[in-house]
Write a protein that holds these residues in place. Sequence first.
Motif, PDB file in Angstrom:
ATOM      1  N   LYS A 137     -12.925  26.057   9.183  1.00  0.00           N
ATOM      2  CA  LYS A 137     -11.888  25.086   8.892  1.00  0.00           C
ATOM      3  C   LYS A 137     -12.510  23.875   8.195  1.00  0.00           C
ATOM      4  O   LYS A 137     -13.727  23.675   8.247  1.00  0.00           O
ATOM      5  CB  LYS A 137     -11.200  24.643  10.189  1.00  0.00           C
ATOM      6  CG  LYS A 137     -10.487  25.773  10.909  1.00  0.00           C
ATOM      7  CD  LYS A 137      -9.835  25.257  12.184  1.00  0.00           C
ATOM      8  CE  LYS A 137      -9.114  26.388  12.917  1.00  0.00           C
ATOM      9  NZ  LYS A 137      -8.494  25.913  14.181  1.00  0.00           N
ATOM     10  N   PRO A 196     -13.539  20.580   2.489  1.00  0.00           N
ATOM     11  CA  PRO A 196     -12.950  21.924   2.534  1.00  0.00           C
ATOM     12  C   PRO A 196     -13.990  23.007   2.723  1.00  0.00           C
ATOM     13  O   PRO A 196     -15.178  22.819   2.454  1.00  0.00           O
ATOM     14  CB  PRO A 196     -12.264  22.037   1.168  1.00  0.00           C
ATOM     15  CG  PRO A 196     -13.074  21.147   0.279  1.00  0.00           C
ATOM     16  CD  PRO A 196     -13.497  19.997   1.139  1.00  0.00           C
ATOM     17  N   TRP A 208      -9.246  22.678  -4.032  1.00  0.00           N
ATOM     18  CA  TRP A 208      -9.448  21.504  -3.176  1.00  0.00           C
ATOM     19  C   TRP A 208     -10.939  21.176  -3.125  1.00  0.00           C
ATOM     20  O   TRP A 208     -11.732  21.911  -2.556  1.00  0.00           O
ATOM     21  CB  TRP A 208      -8.901  21.797  -1.782  1.00  0.00           C
ATOM     22  CG  TRP A 208      -9.122  20.684  -0.796  1.00  0.00           C
ATOM     23  CD1 TRP A 208      -9.486  19.403  -1.065  1.00  0.00           C
ATOM     24  CD2 TRP A 208      -8.995  20.758   0.625  1.00  0.00           C
ATOM     25  NE1 TRP A 208      -9.592  18.666   0.081  1.00  0.00           N
ATOM     26  CE2 TRP A 208      -9.292  19.477   1.143  1.00  0.00           C
ATOM     27  CE3 TRP A 208      -8.645  21.769   1.510  1.00  0.00           C
ATOM     28  CZ2 TRP A 208      -9.264  19.194   2.505  1.00  0.00           C
ATOM     29  CZ3 TRP A 208      -8.614  21.488   2.863  1.00  0.00           C
ATOM     30  CH2 TRP A 208      -8.920  20.211   3.353  1.00  0.00           C
ATOM     31  N   THR A 239      -7.995  27.123  -3.943  1.00  0.00           N
ATOM     32  CA  THR A 239      -6.949  26.105  -4.032  1.00  0.00           C
ATOM     33  C   THR A 239      -7.361  24.942  -4.924  1.00  0.00           C
ATOM     34  O   THR A 239      -6.547  24.075  -5.225  1.00  0.00           O
ATOM     35  CB  THR A 239      -6.617  25.537  -2.631  1.00  0.00           C
ATOM     36  OG1 THR A 239      -7.723  24.766  -2.152  1.00  0.00           O
ATOM     37  CG2 THR A 239      -6.289  26.648  -1.652  1.00  0.00           C
ATOM     38  N   ASP A 255      -2.988  29.340   0.365  1.00  0.00           N
ATOM     39  CA  ASP A 255      -2.827  28.607   1.625  1.00  0.00           C
ATOM     40  C   ASP A 255      -2.219  29.501   2.699  1.00  0.00           C
ATOM     41  O   ASP A 255      -2.654  29.499   3.860  1.00  0.00           O
ATOM     42  CB  ASP A 255      -1.936  27.385   1.404  1.00  0.00           C
ATOM     43  CG  ASP A 255      -2.676  26.252   0.712  1.00  0.00           C
ATOM     44  OD1 ASP A 255      -3.919  26.222   0.810  1.00  0.00           O
ATOM     45  OD2 ASP A 255      -2.017  25.404   0.081  1.00  0.00           O
ATOM     46  N   THR A 256      -1.181  30.256   2.325  1.00  0.00           N
ATOM     47  CA  THR A 256      -0.517  31.132   3.293  1.00  0.00           C
ATOM     48  C   THR A 256      -1.464  32.225   3.772  1.00  0.00           C
ATOM     49  O   THR A 256      -1.502  32.561   4.962  1.00  0.00           O
ATOM     50  CB  THR A 256       0.737  31.768   2.650  1.00  0.00           C
ATOM     51  OG1 THR A 256       1.588  30.737   2.162  1.00  0.00           O
ATOM     52  CG2 THR A 256       1.486  32.620   3.655  1.00  0.00           C
ATOM     53  N   GLN A 280      -3.954  30.783   6.211  1.00  0.00           N
ATOM     54  CA  GLN A 280      -3.287  30.459   7.465  1.00  0.00           C
ATOM     55  C   GLN A 280      -3.074  31.707   8.304  1.00  0.00           C
ATOM     56  O   GLN A 280      -3.269  31.695   9.525  1.00  0.00           O
ATOM     57  CB  GLN A 280      -1.945  29.773   7.177  1.00  0.00           C
ATOM     58  CG  GLN A 280      -1.354  29.058   8.383  1.00  0.00           C
ATOM     59  CD  GLN A 280      -2.217  27.904   8.853  1.00  0.00           C
ATOM     60  OE1 GLN A 280      -2.725  27.126   8.053  1.00  0.00           O
ATOM     61  NE2 GLN A 280      -2.406  27.794  10.157  1.00  0.00           N
ATOM     62  N   GLU A 319     -11.373  27.569   0.491  1.00  0.00           N
ATOM     63  CA  GLU A 319     -10.385  26.584   0.051  1.00  0.00           C
ATOM     64  C   GLU A 319     -10.812  25.924  -1.255  1.00  0.00           C
ATOM     65  O   GLU A 319      -9.980  25.660  -2.137  1.00  0.00           O
ATOM     66  CB  GLU A 319     -10.202  25.527   1.154  1.00  0.00           C
ATOM     67  CG  GLU A 319      -9.410  26.049   2.346  1.00  0.00           C
ATOM     68  CD  GLU A 319      -9.549  25.175   3.572  1.00  0.00           C
ATOM     69  OE1 GLU A 319      -8.542  25.015   4.281  1.00  0.00           O
ATOM     70  OE2 GLU A 319     -10.646  24.667   3.820  1.00  0.00           O
ATOM     71  N   VAL A 360      -1.910  28.682  -5.480  1.00  0.00           N
ATOM     72  CA  VAL A 360      -2.377  27.816  -4.394  1.00  0.00           C
ATOM     73  C   VAL A 360      -1.525  28.027  -3.149  1.00  0.00           C
ATOM     74  O   VAL A 360      -2.032  28.128  -2.026  1.00  0.00           O
ATOM     75  CB  VAL A 360      -2.337  26.335  -4.829  1.00  0.00           C
ATOM     76  CG1 VAL A 360      -2.551  25.416  -3.630  1.00  0.00           C
ATOM     77  CG2 VAL A 360      -3.402  26.059  -5.887  1.00  0.00           C
TER      78      VAL A 360
END
Length: 905
Positions: free
Chosen positions: A743, A484, A494, A492, A525-526, A529, A488, A521
Amino acid sequence: MAEANPVTLTPNQRIRRQVAQRLSLRKPQEEALAILADISDRIDWRGDVDTQALLAEVATAFPSVESFERAFPSLCFALATGVGKTRLMGAFITYLYLTGRSKNFFLLAPNTTIYDKLVEDFSRQSSPKYVFRGIAEFAQSPPIIVTGDTWDEGRGIRGSQLIGDAIINIFNVDKINKEKGRIRSFRETLGESYFDYLAGLDDLVMLMDEAHRYRAKAAANAVYDLQPKLGLELTATPKTVGASPKDFRNVIYRYGLGEAMADGYVKEPAVATRENFRRADYDDAQLERIMLEDGVTYHEQVKVELELYARQSGRPSVHPFMLVVARDTNHAKDLHAYLEGEEFFNAAYRGRVIEVHSNQTGEESNEAMTRLVGLEHDAQTDIVIHVNKLKEGWDVTNLYTIVPLRASASEILTEQTLGRGLRLPYGARTGNEMVDTLTIIAHDRFDEVIREARKPDSVIAMKTLTIGEGGDITPEHREVVSVPTAAEAIFTGWQLDLPGDVPAQVAEERAAYVPPTPERVACADTTMQFIRDKYERALTGGLADLRKPEVQAQIARDVRHATQAAQGSFDTILPAADVEQLVAQIAISIADNSIEIPEIVVLPSREVNFWFDDFDLTNLEAIRFQPSSDTILIRNLRTDTQRELARSQDGPRETRVENYIIRHLMDFPEVDYDSQADLLYKLAGQMIERLRGYLATHEAVEAVALEHGKALARLIFDQMRGHYRETPVEYRARRVRSFKALKPQQLGISLTKRLPLTEAVTPLSSTRSYLFYGSKKCPYQFQKFDSDPERRFAAMIDSDRMTTVLKWLRPASGQFDIEYDRGRRYEPDFVVECDDCKLIVEVKAEDELADPIVLEKERAAKAWVKNANEFAGDGDGKLWRYILLADTHVTESLTFAGLLAHASE
């Protein structure tokens, strides 16, 4: 000094150059075509050929030719498997036809597999392997193809086609001999047999594919009675098959396997064995088991590397398989049972093994052959067991591992078995070693091949690998994981569940951040994105814009709206104030943990206009489509669905018959209906008039237009190509995005091999198999390197000594859009952000600095830097520089000023 006169090409030299360019011939194909052109100039195409005088002349120019070995001139072109013999045959035919030497050709195939392949490649224009793609003359009037199944229909006879058409006869050598009585029988339409008709042609050229397969057979002699004007033999192994193989004495051109490997046209073959392996320590059963287990160990590693490459490159996935060569059919059956049994990796390969050999019959054989044909696409087979059945013409690209459990019967079998796996899945080398390598699990087998490979003058020049702990291929489990980004990891939770230090900045931010809940989380994520999908392009000021409160507020509104649409009422889950606070934290974290890398594209500087000049269709006389039965099957080209249409007065119809053709013309990307409708209707109308000229009723015309509309549209478009025009353009750079949010990176890893960034691997050659952790300035928790000099460079710029360096990373696939060498993507080793500049750094071995590919990448990177610096003022203002650094310069004494001294101007 007087200016030298320019070289003037003869018409035939110009044709040869055009054929090579239009067919995109590779170097060996072009060299072979040049030799054919030379030989064709020496032949009297209008009279009888003095074979002995021609042989003396050819042997003087090409000393390797000792004999024609036929009563007619016959020459062999020996090209390594995978280089492209079929395309070369297409080039030979095109050249001889366009120069007026011949329009009658006879292609000979050794078996049904190759026969079917040749018919497909020479006749189906929509096939990606169509050999005449790019030849305008054949696009307008394709060669007439006569096959061993259609010769008695009369299409290859003079007078049944347009004057000047090329006629290509394709026959299977076994089939033509089995039907010798039919093809030599008297035909009233000819006044002679078809065989005698062909033998009487004064310009017949015979092309013999895989000539070694039938050259010494008595059955082939009957075919040679055709007495062509010229014979052209093509094979990878120019010697006869059998217990006492004899070298061909008419080889005029050789391009061997070693040359094909050096030029990158095929995979690199490698031989694998266990370190310190002693054959005497194992009985036959143990040896067999070890080779199969080691083969699967390698196969599974290849599978991971291919999956990883596909993910990183965005290219189609390739599912590899392993080929096991059995001693005989009983051995193959036993192997099949063992490989699918519990003893072999707990039956992990049950249902994933196929057995192919000559003793199979009926449904068993059909199922095996069906799976064999579908090997490249269905991903259902991991292991193929065969006994001498995989011969020429079985051209797969996803064979990566061969386990030979039998001694090679002859040198030819060895080369042919290798040849089955040498073709490249992507058509060219990728630069990824495992993707580009075919491996033989040798142990004690293939000893002769290995000995030959180790000789300095070997044409195979195979690499050697060791399997086992400390070797090139280890038995430990590997898998593809996603590493990640910093944001992230922070927001999150992660994080890879592996020991290893978390980057310092990430650890500090996580400590100050509220522990993630499922709601937070989902919101994080949203948010990320939206930043990737929308704000990378929308923000013109670069990463700095993410720190602006008004931008953060807009992102928060988008996040709330998206989540409310998905969940009904987002406020009941996470208050609006918390959403705004979280979005602000994420935006700032992305800005802090990213490097601003713009996306630069090169576009036309003004509008590009294209059109087709007005013209009339020609050569329509060859069109003779007939309507089929009263029920027509119609298949949708997009969905592949099929329906039946009864051709009746009340069935569904187009308002204009021309529309049955125009709807297919509109499928060509070059055709714009709005601007070209008048021309489209004119040309479709001319085609419909041709149908009306030989069909008796309107219903028949409509039926043909409906059934064959796509083919008619293709015939029209082939002529339209010659009238295509577009405005000349100049190009300029444009910034599409000011930055790309990082990413997750895809890495193929062994779960047990990890070291701190500052520690070297022992031995250094194993660096690629390790994960490194403990970076202070890289936004990813783990990194991988291709060499120890790369690791040392990363440790150096990551250290406190390099205070000028703020951040660094190894770009993931797609992070950079730098193209070189006709669209190939260049991914630099490092991107480094400093106080006042940004660097692209490539670390190479000193002896690789002058490598043409390295220099081409450098040229492309410097062009990218030049374009990117034009837009630097719109972002963070830092200028880019490119550094190509020799590994010998990566030393403890290297300073930042010394690093910049290597930057290109």
